[in-house]
Design an enzyme around this catalytic site. Structure first.
Site, PDB file in Angstrom:
ATOM      1  CB  SER A 149      -0.869   0.010   1.261  1.00  0.00           C
ATOM      2  OG  SER A 149      -1.491   1.287   1.418  1.00  0.00           O
ATOM      3  CE1 TYR A 162      -3.991  -2.641   5.108  1.00  0.00           C
ATOM      4  CE2 TYR A 162      -3.354  -0.373   4.696  1.00  0.00           C
ATOM      5  CZ  TYR A 162      -3.758  -1.603   4.228  1.00  0.00           C
ATOM      6  OH  TYR A 162      -3.938  -1.783   2.881  1.00  0.00           O
TER       7      TYR A 162
HETATM    8  N1  LIG Z   1      -8.752  -0.832  -1.361  1.00  0.00           N
HETATM    9  C1  LIG Z   1      -7.750  -0.015  -1.148  1.00  0.00           C
HETATM   10  O1  LIG Z   1      -7.889   1.223  -1.154  1.00  0.00           O
HETATM   11  C2  LIG Z   1      -6.364  -0.576  -0.915  1.00  0.00           C
HETATM   12  C3  LIG Z   1      -5.294   0.335  -0.920  1.00  0.00           C
HETATM   13  C4  LIG Z   1      -4.005  -0.156  -0.714  1.00  0.00           C
HETATM   14  C5  LIG Z   1      -3.801  -1.505  -0.520  1.00  0.00           C
HETATM   15  N2  LIG Z   1      -4.862  -2.354  -0.507  1.00  0.00           N
HETATM   16  C6  LIG Z   1      -4.579  -3.768  -0.311  1.00  0.00           C
HETATM   17  O2  LIG Z   1      -5.187  -4.532  -1.340  1.00  0.00           O
HETATM   18  C7  LIG Z   1      -5.466  -5.851  -0.875  1.00  0.00           C
HETATM   19  C8  LIG Z   1      -6.901  -6.233  -1.191  1.00  0.00           C
HETATM   20  O3  LIG Z   1      -7.765  -5.310  -0.564  1.00  0.00           O
HETATM   21  P1  LIG Z   1      -9.241  -5.021  -1.110  1.00  0.00           P
HETATM   22  O4  LIG Z   1      -9.401  -3.545  -1.031  1.00  0.00           O
HETATM   23  O5  LIG Z   1      -9.494  -5.730  -2.388  1.00  0.00           O
HETATM   24  O6  LIG Z   1     -10.104  -5.683   0.079  1.00  0.00           O
HETATM   25  P2  LIG Z   1     -11.535  -6.446   0.066  1.00  0.00           P
HETATM   26  O7  LIG Z   1     -12.361  -6.034  -1.080  1.00  0.00           O
HETATM   27  O8  LIG Z   1     -12.074  -6.275   1.443  1.00  0.00           O
HETATM   28  O9  LIG Z   1     -11.093  -7.971  -0.122  1.00  0.00           O
HETATM   29  C9  LIG Z   1     -10.324  -8.598   0.857  1.00  0.00           C
HETATM   30  C10 LIG Z   1     -10.153 -10.052   0.489  1.00  0.00           C
HETATM   31  O10 LIG Z   1      -9.312 -10.678   1.468  1.00  0.00           O
HETATM   32  C11 LIG Z   1     -10.002 -11.786   2.054  1.00  0.00           C
HETATM   33  N3  LIG Z   1      -9.574 -11.874   3.445  1.00  0.00           N
HETATM   34  C12 LIG Z   1      -9.787 -11.001   4.446  1.00  0.00           C
HETATM   35  N4  LIG Z   1      -9.241 -11.449   5.580  1.00  0.00           N
HETATM   36  C13 LIG Z   1      -8.672 -12.654   5.286  1.00  0.00           C
HETATM   37  C14 LIG Z   1      -7.959 -13.620   6.032  1.00  0.00           C
HETATM   38  N5  LIG Z   1      -7.734 -13.465   7.338  1.00  0.00           N
HETATM   39  N6  LIG Z   1      -7.539 -14.741   5.402  1.00  0.00           N
HETATM   40  C15 LIG Z   1      -7.770 -14.940   4.091  1.00  0.00           C
HETATM   41  N7  LIG Z   1      -8.439 -14.052   3.329  1.00  0.00           N
HETATM   42  C16 LIG Z   1      -8.880 -12.926   3.924  1.00  0.00           C
HETATM   43  C17 LIG Z   1     -11.486 -11.451   1.864  1.00  0.00           C
HETATM   44  O11 LIG Z   1     -12.331 -12.592   1.844  1.00  0.00           O
HETATM   45  P3  LIG Z   1     -12.932 -13.275   3.193  1.00  0.00           P
HETATM   46  O12 LIG Z   1     -13.518 -12.147   3.999  1.00  0.00           O
HETATM   47  O13 LIG Z   1     -13.919 -14.274   2.725  1.00  0.00           O
HETATM   48  O14 LIG Z   1     -11.769 -13.934   3.841  1.00  0.00           O
HETATM   49  C18 LIG Z   1     -11.452 -10.818   0.484  1.00  0.00           C
HETATM   50  O15 LIG Z   1     -11.376 -11.829  -0.505  1.00  0.00           O
HETATM   51  C19 LIG Z   1      -5.110  -5.841   0.613  1.00  0.00           C
HETATM   52  O16 LIG Z   1      -3.798  -6.336   0.786  1.00  0.00           O
HETATM   53  C20 LIG Z   1      -5.145  -4.362   0.976  1.00  0.00           C
HETATM   54  O17 LIG Z   1      -4.322  -4.079   2.078  1.00  0.00           O
HETATM   55  C21 LIG Z   1      -6.135  -1.923  -0.705  1.00  0.00           C
END
Ligand SMILES: NC(=O)c1ccc[n+]([C@@H]2O[C@H](COP(=O)([O-])OP(=O)(O)OC[C@H]3O[C@@H](n4cnc5c(N)ncnc54)[C@H](OP(=O)(O)O)[C@@H]3O)[C@@H](O)[C@H]2O)c1
Length: 257
Positions: A149, A162
């Site tokens: 991130s 985080y």
């Molecule tokens: N969205 C943003 O603005 C942003 C910015 C920078 C970085 N990121 C990074 O991008 C990545 C994806 O984020 P996203 O925004 O796509 O989030 P999201 O839409 O909430 O998706 C999160 C995914 O991770 C799974 N997950 C959550 N906790 C878990 C666990 N303990 N074990 C296994 N799977 C787990 C969830 O499924 P289940 O709940 O079924 O497990 C879901 O498939 C993350 O690493 C996040 O830090 C996101």
């Protein structure tokens, strides 16, 4: 070789965590679109099945869904065993699953929230990487892409714990890239604010959104496909000389609250 064909992943096997929605599902779909067999993982099997079926409609027989909790090493061991049993190799690992149970100043965080964040975001990533390396990449090579991130590159308010785990993901990436000597390339993508459920507390809050957009030259937040395209590049032979790199995908600046 024409550059375009270097994005072709036909014959490769990819494992993507956090693949049931958001950025992870966009990554799984993009890798399948480019020919890879993709194992999708996250905690909830039903959500994963729905996502894998959706992608299989677009790219027949390209995906399988295997539930595993990134905070539980025994789950991750079973996950790798199942993927290896099915495909006999893992060429691409995308460490995308992460959690953020706490919003507030670092100094106010409870130990439980600190531990949970590190358990999923950093320990889980280490455990799975080690398992995949030992099961396949040590012998066959491969490409690892860690989702960090922009918060791992500079401090921002509210997401400090985080952000510290994401800084760890970036250092893990650079360290491993050096240690593995290029047979396994290790890179990271550092997204800015992306429209997913994970970040809804930020983009769904008009005051925070306005603050973020005011810093961003493109005047908008990102969408999951824009992160997936960067992952495709790093995972593929198009990035054959890119190793230990952190590719920022944030529209040119801003992104943190
Ligand atoms: N969205 C943003 O603005 C942003 C910015 C920078 C970085 N990121 C990074 O991008 C990545 C994806 O984020 P996203 O925004 O796509 O989030 P999201 O839409 O909430 O998706 C999160 C995914 O991770 C799974 N997950 C959550 N906790 C878990 C666990 N303990 N074990 C296994 N799977 C787990 C969830 O499924 P289940 O709940 O079924 O497990 C879901 O498939 C993350 O690493 C996040 O830090 C996101």
């Amino acid at each position: 070789m024409p550059v375009g064909s270097r994005f072709d992943l036909t014959g490769r096997v990819a494992l993507v965590t956090g693949a049931s929605r958001g950025i992870g599902s966009a990554i799984a779909e993009t890798l399948a679109e480019h020919g890879a067999q993709v194992a999708l993982s996250s905690r909830k099997q039903a959500d994963l099945d729905t996502e894998a079926e959706r992608i299989n409609v677009l790219y027949p027989e390209k995906t399988v869904a295997i539930a595993a909790h990134s905070g539980r090493p025994e789950d991750l061991g079973r996950l790798v065993k199942e993927v290896m049993g099915r495909f006999a190799r893992i060429d691409i690992l995308v460490n995308n699953a992460a959690t953020n149970p706490y919003f507030g100043p670092v100094i106010g965080a409870e130990l439980a929230a600190w531990d949970k964040t590190f358990e999923v975001n950093l320990r889980g990533l280490f455990v799975l990487t080690k398992l995949v390396y030992e099961a396949s990449m040590e012998a066959h090579g491969g490409s690892i892409v860690n989702i960090a991130s922009i918060g791992g590159l500079r401090p921002g308010l509210g997401l400090g714990v985080y952000n510290i785990t994401k800084a760890g993901v970036i250092m893990f990436t650079r360290q491993l890239a050096r240690e593995l000597g290029g047979k396994v390339r290790v890179n990271a993508v550092a997204p800015g604010l992306i429209k997913t459920r994970f970040a809804e507390a930020l983009w769904g809050n008009q005051e925070i959104l306005d603050r973020v957009l005011a810093q961003n030259p493109m005047g908008r937040i990102g969408v999951p496909d824009e992160v997936a395209a960067a992952v495709l590049f790093l995972a593929s032979d198009a990035a054959s000389y890119v190793n230990g790199e952190v590719l920022v995908v944030d529209g040119g600046g801003g992104g943190e609250p």
